[in-house]
Enzyme design. Structure first.
Site, short mmCIF file in Angstrom:
data_model
loop_
_atom_site.label_atom_id
_atom_site.label_comp_id
_atom_site.label_asym_id
_atom_site.label_seq_id
_atom_site.Cartn_x
_atom_site.Cartn_y
_atom_site.Cartn_z
N GLY A 120 0.79 -1.24 0.00
CA GLY A 120 0.00 0.00 0.00
C GLY A 120 0.81 1.28 0.00
N ASN A 176 -3.25 -0.76 -18.05
CA ASN A 176 -2.18 0.21 -17.70
C ASN A 176 -2.72 1.41 -16.91
OD1 ASN A 176 -0.72 -1.28 -19.89
ND2 ASN A 176 0.80 0.31 -19.43
N TYR A 226 10.46 3.27 -27.24
CA TYR A 226 10.99 1.96 -27.64
C TYR A 226 10.48 1.60 -29.05
CZ TYR A 226 11.84 1.22 -22.59
OH TYR A 226 12.25 1.32 -21.29
N LEU A 239 6.06 4.79 -18.36
CA LEU A 239 6.00 5.65 -19.55
C LEU A 239 5.51 7.07 -19.27
CD1 LEU A 239 6.20 5.74 -22.77
CD2 LEU A 239 3.73 5.50 -22.69
N THR A 279 -2.84 -8.17 -13.32
CA THR A 279 -2.59 -7.32 -14.49
C THR A 279 -3.07 -7.95 -15.78
OG1 THR A 279 -0.80 -6.46 -15.85
CG2 THR A 279 -0.23 -8.30 -14.44
N TYR A 306 8.16 -10.43 -15.45
CA TYR A 306 7.15 -9.75 -14.62
C TYR A 306 5.79 -10.43 -14.77
CZ TYR A 306 3.36 -6.49 -13.56
OH TYR A 306 2.19 -5.94 -13.09
P1 NAD Z 1 4.42 0.07 -7.40
O1 NAD Z 1 5.70 -0.46 -7.91
O2 NAD Z 1 4.18 1.54 -7.42
O3 NAD Z 1 4.20 -0.39 -5.89
C1 NAD Z 1 4.48 -1.70 -5.45
C2 NAD Z 1 4.52 -1.66 -3.93
O4 NAD Z 1 4.77 -2.99 -3.44
C3 NAD Z 1 5.64 -0.77 -3.36
O5 NAD Z 1 5.14 0.03 -2.31
C4 NAD Z 1 6.67 -1.76 -2.84
O6 NAD Z 1 7.44 -1.28 -1.76
C5 NAD Z 1 5.77 -2.93 -2.42
N1 NAD Z 1 6.48 -4.21 -2.38
C6 NAD Z 1 7.27 -4.74 -3.36
N2 NAD Z 1 7.73 -5.95 -2.96
C7 NAD Z 1 7.21 -6.17 -1.71
C8 NAD Z 1 7.32 -7.23 -0.79
N3 NAD Z 1 8.06 -8.31 -1.06
N4 NAD Z 1 6.65 -7.12 0.39
C9 NAD Z 1 5.91 -6.03 0.67
N5 NAD Z 1 5.80 -4.99 -0.15
C10 NAD Z 1 6.43 -5.05 -1.35
O7 NAD Z 1 3.29 -0.71 -8.18
P2 NAD Z 1 1.82 -0.30 -8.64
O8 NAD Z 1 1.89 0.21 -10.00
O9 NAD Z 1 1.16 0.46 -7.56
O10 NAD Z 1 1.16 -1.77 -8.74
C11 NAD Z 1 0.45 -2.34 -7.64
C12 NAD Z 1 -0.15 -3.66 -8.07
O11 NAD Z 1 -1.03 -3.45 -9.18
C13 NAD Z 1 0.87 -4.69 -8.53
O12 NAD Z 1 0.48 -5.94 -8.05
C14 NAD Z 1 0.79 -4.64 -10.05
O13 NAD Z 1 1.15 -5.87 -10.61
C15 NAD Z 1 -0.67 -4.32 -10.24
N6 NAD Z 1 -0.99 -3.61 -11.50
C16 NAD Z 1 -0.31 -2.48 -11.83
C17 NAD Z 1 -0.67 -1.80 -13.00
C18 NAD Z 1 0.05 -0.55 -13.44
O14 NAD Z 1 -0.18 -0.09 -14.57
N7 NAD Z 1 0.87 0.08 -12.61
C19 NAD Z 1 -1.70 -2.30 -13.81
C20 NAD Z 1 -2.37 -3.46 -13.42
C21 NAD Z 1 -2.02 -4.11 -12.25
O1 DAU Z 2 -0.72 -3.40 -18.43
C1 DAU Z 2 -0.54 -3.33 -17.05
C2 DAU Z 2 0.92 -3.13 -16.75
O2 DAU Z 2 1.23 -1.81 -17.15
C3 DAU Z 2 1.28 -3.34 -15.28
O3 DAU Z 2 1.01 -4.66 -14.92
C4 DAU Z 2 2.75 -3.01 -15.05
O4 DAU Z 2 3.07 -3.12 -13.68
C5 DAU Z 2 3.00 -1.59 -15.52
O5 DAU Z 2 4.38 -1.28 -15.39
C6 DAU Z 2 2.57 -1.43 -16.96
O6 DAU Z 2 3.42 -2.20 -17.84
P1 DAU Z 2 3.96 -1.62 -19.23
O7 DAU Z 2 5.18 -2.36 -19.60
O8 DAU Z 2 2.87 -1.56 -20.23
O9 DAU Z 2 4.28 -0.11 -18.76
P2 DAU Z 2 5.51 0.87 -19.09
O10 DAU Z 2 5.12 2.20 -18.53
O11 DAU Z 2 6.81 0.30 -18.70
O12 DAU Z 2 5.46 0.95 -20.67
C7 DAU Z 2 4.30 1.38 -21.37
C8 DAU Z 2 4.61 1.32 -22.86
O13 DAU Z 2 5.57 2.34 -23.15
C9 DAU Z 2 5.24 0.02 -23.30
O14 DAU Z 2 4.78 -0.29 -24.61
C10 DAU Z 2 6.73 0.32 -23.34
C11 DAU Z 2 6.76 1.78 -23.72
N1 DAU Z 2 7.92 2.57 -23.18
C12 DAU Z 2 8.13 2.54 -21.83
C13 DAU Z 2 9.19 3.24 -21.29
C14 DAU Z 2 9.47 3.19 -19.81
C15 DAU Z 2 8.69 3.34 -24.02
O15 DAU Z 2 8.46 3.39 -25.26
N2 DAU Z 2 9.74 4.04 -23.49
C16 DAU Z 2 10.03 4.01 -22.15
O16 DAU Z 2 11.02 4.66 -21.74
#
Ligand code: NAD
Ligand code: DAU
Length: 335
Positions: A8, A176, A204, A187, A123, A147
């Site tokens: 959290g 996302n 990318y 991104l 995800t 991942y």
């Molecule tokens: P984030 O990287 O911002 O946060 C992750 C959190 O988990 C951090 O506070 C970190 O300290 C904690 N953490 C990591 N390893 C841990 C461990 N071993 N024990 C306890 N705490 C730990 O990630 P987020 O973007 O907030 O994602 C949260 C959840 O939502 C994840 O499960 C991710 O897979 C899922 N999710 C993210 C996205 C996205 O676009 N960001 C989309 C769909 C699902």
């Molecule tokens: O779809 C849900 C997922 O979205 C989550 O489960 C992941 O935790 C979260 O990180 C995110 O994954 P992506 O790989 O889609 O997110 P990211 O922001 O890394 O990249 C988004 C898109 O942008 C992907 O196609 C890669 C591209 N990219 C990303 C970065 C960091 C670039 O082109 N340049 C960059 O520098």
């Protein structure tokens, strides 16, 4: 409800905690390891709320998890804890395997013993890439990166606890996310901060990959809806209302920040890069959820938030993040 929110202190977990404290009458205990992505700064507006408590610890540490559950006696455990950056999982999957597989297992064991309902945050990446149409909850799992493969493994473990032990367990898979408090390796915040600093905007490959953007407050609300109304053993997808190619997102950020098109640089593609994600959310919509924030409006608000909250991102950009950035992109950030 009394909620134990694992992970959290991160982007979405802290958004969820804020929503449950401000918009519901819940008590929230956060258990978080505080990795590079977890920050107590994310609690700045509710740290003093008497209904909020923070416990520092890892979900794979059984003693810490059991103590947290005993201290909080939760009505539900929600697991956001994860390593979340695909690029970091490609460079070194160690922590991804440990947190997603072992950590989820430890949480499941500890909650099963007490009969506590469990919600796993997952995800759309577990389904892999889709060229046309949308993934439903019945789509096969075909993860591409360390991942997403370890996230899929955690989902399967959660489902096995429902089938084998009859545990009250549900999964909510999001597309996302973007919005305030997102770590600038992802991104949208990366491009906003680089645009504001006159840095290169590293796309990318050809940048034609499509993501299904959802505002973090909408995903948090979907998780709340599944928590309150989801059926045990079920999976619920929560996708955003809009799909955009990465280049389109970056061009819009350039317009919103007043940056220059010449800052764009097409760099080496991500290995195994998924071309498109798209989720059907009919099942969670049938429970009464719908997204409220359109991408255009949400992106504009997000750019404003990063402009106005330097206190939040300045310590990140001047800390370890610089070394990560240099290692990954092979160039320095502007100071
Ligand atoms: P984030 O990287 O911002 O946060 C992750 C959190 O988990 C951090 O506070 C970190 O300290 C904690 N953490 C990591 N390893 C841990 C461990 N071993 N024990 C306890 N705490 C730990 O990630 P987020 O973007 O907030 O994602 C949260 C959840 O939502 C994840 O499960 C991710 O897979 C899922 N999710 C993210 C996205 C996205 O676009 N960001 C989309 C769909 C699902
Ligand atoms: O779809 C849900 C997922 O979205 C989550 O489960 C992941 O935790 C979260 O990180 C995110 O994954 P992506 O790989 O889609 O997110 P990211 O922001 O890394 O990249 C988004 C898109 O942008 C992907 O196609 C890669 C591209 N990219 C990303 C970065 C960091 C670039 O082109 N340049 C960059 O520098």
């Amino acid at each position: 409800m009394k909620l134990l929110v694992c992970g959290g202190a991160g982007f979405i977990g802290s958004t969820f905690a804020r929503q449950r404290l401000h918009e519901h009458d819940d008590e929230v205990t956060v258990l978080d390891k505080l990795t590079y992505a977890g920050r107590e700064a994310n609690f700045h507006d509710f740290a003093e709320d008497p209904r909020f408590r923070f416990i520092h610890g890892a979900i794979e540490d059984r003693a810490v998890v059991v103590a947290a559950i005993e201290a909080c006696a939760p009505d539900a455990v929600i697991n956001f804890a994860a390593e979340t950056h695909v690029d970091r999982s490609i460079a070194n999957p160690d922590a991804f395997v440990s947190t997603h597989a072992l950590g989820t297992y430890v949480l499941l064991e500890a909650t099963r013993e007490r009969g506590t309902p469990f919600l796993q945050v997952s995800t759309d990446e577990v389904y892999g890439s889709i060229e046309s149409g949308r993934f439903t909850e019945e789509s096969p799992l075909a993860p591409s990166s360390p991942y997403s493969a370890t996230k899929a493994g955690a989902d399967l473990l959660v489902q096995s606890y429902f089938h084998t032990y009859g545990m009250h367990a549900v999964i909510c898979r999001g597309s996302n996310n973007y919005g305030p408090y997102q770590y600038p390796e992802k991104l949208i915040p990366l491009m906003i901060l680089n645009a504001l600093h006159g840095d290169v905007l590293p796309i990318y490959g050809d940048g034609m990959q499509v993501r299904n953007w959802i505002h973090s407050t909408d995903f948090a609300a979907a998780i709340g809806c599944v928590l309150e109304r989801g059926r045990p053993g079920e999976v619920y997808n929560a996708g955003g209302p809009d799909e955009e190619a990465n280049v389109t997102v970056v061009r819009r950020i350039i317009e919103l920040t007043g940056a220059a098109e010449t800052q764009i640089e097409h760099v080496a593609d991500r290995p195994g890069h998924d071309v498109r994600y798209s989720l059907s959310s009919e099942k969670v919509r049938a429970l009464g959820w719908e997204p409220r924030v359109g991408f255009e409006e949400g992106l504009e608000q997000t750019v404003i938030w990063y402009r106005e909250n330097r206190w939040w991102w300045e310590p990140i950009r001047s800390g370890d993040y610089r070394a990560y950035y240099e290692r990954h992109y092979g160039r320095s950030l502007a100071s």
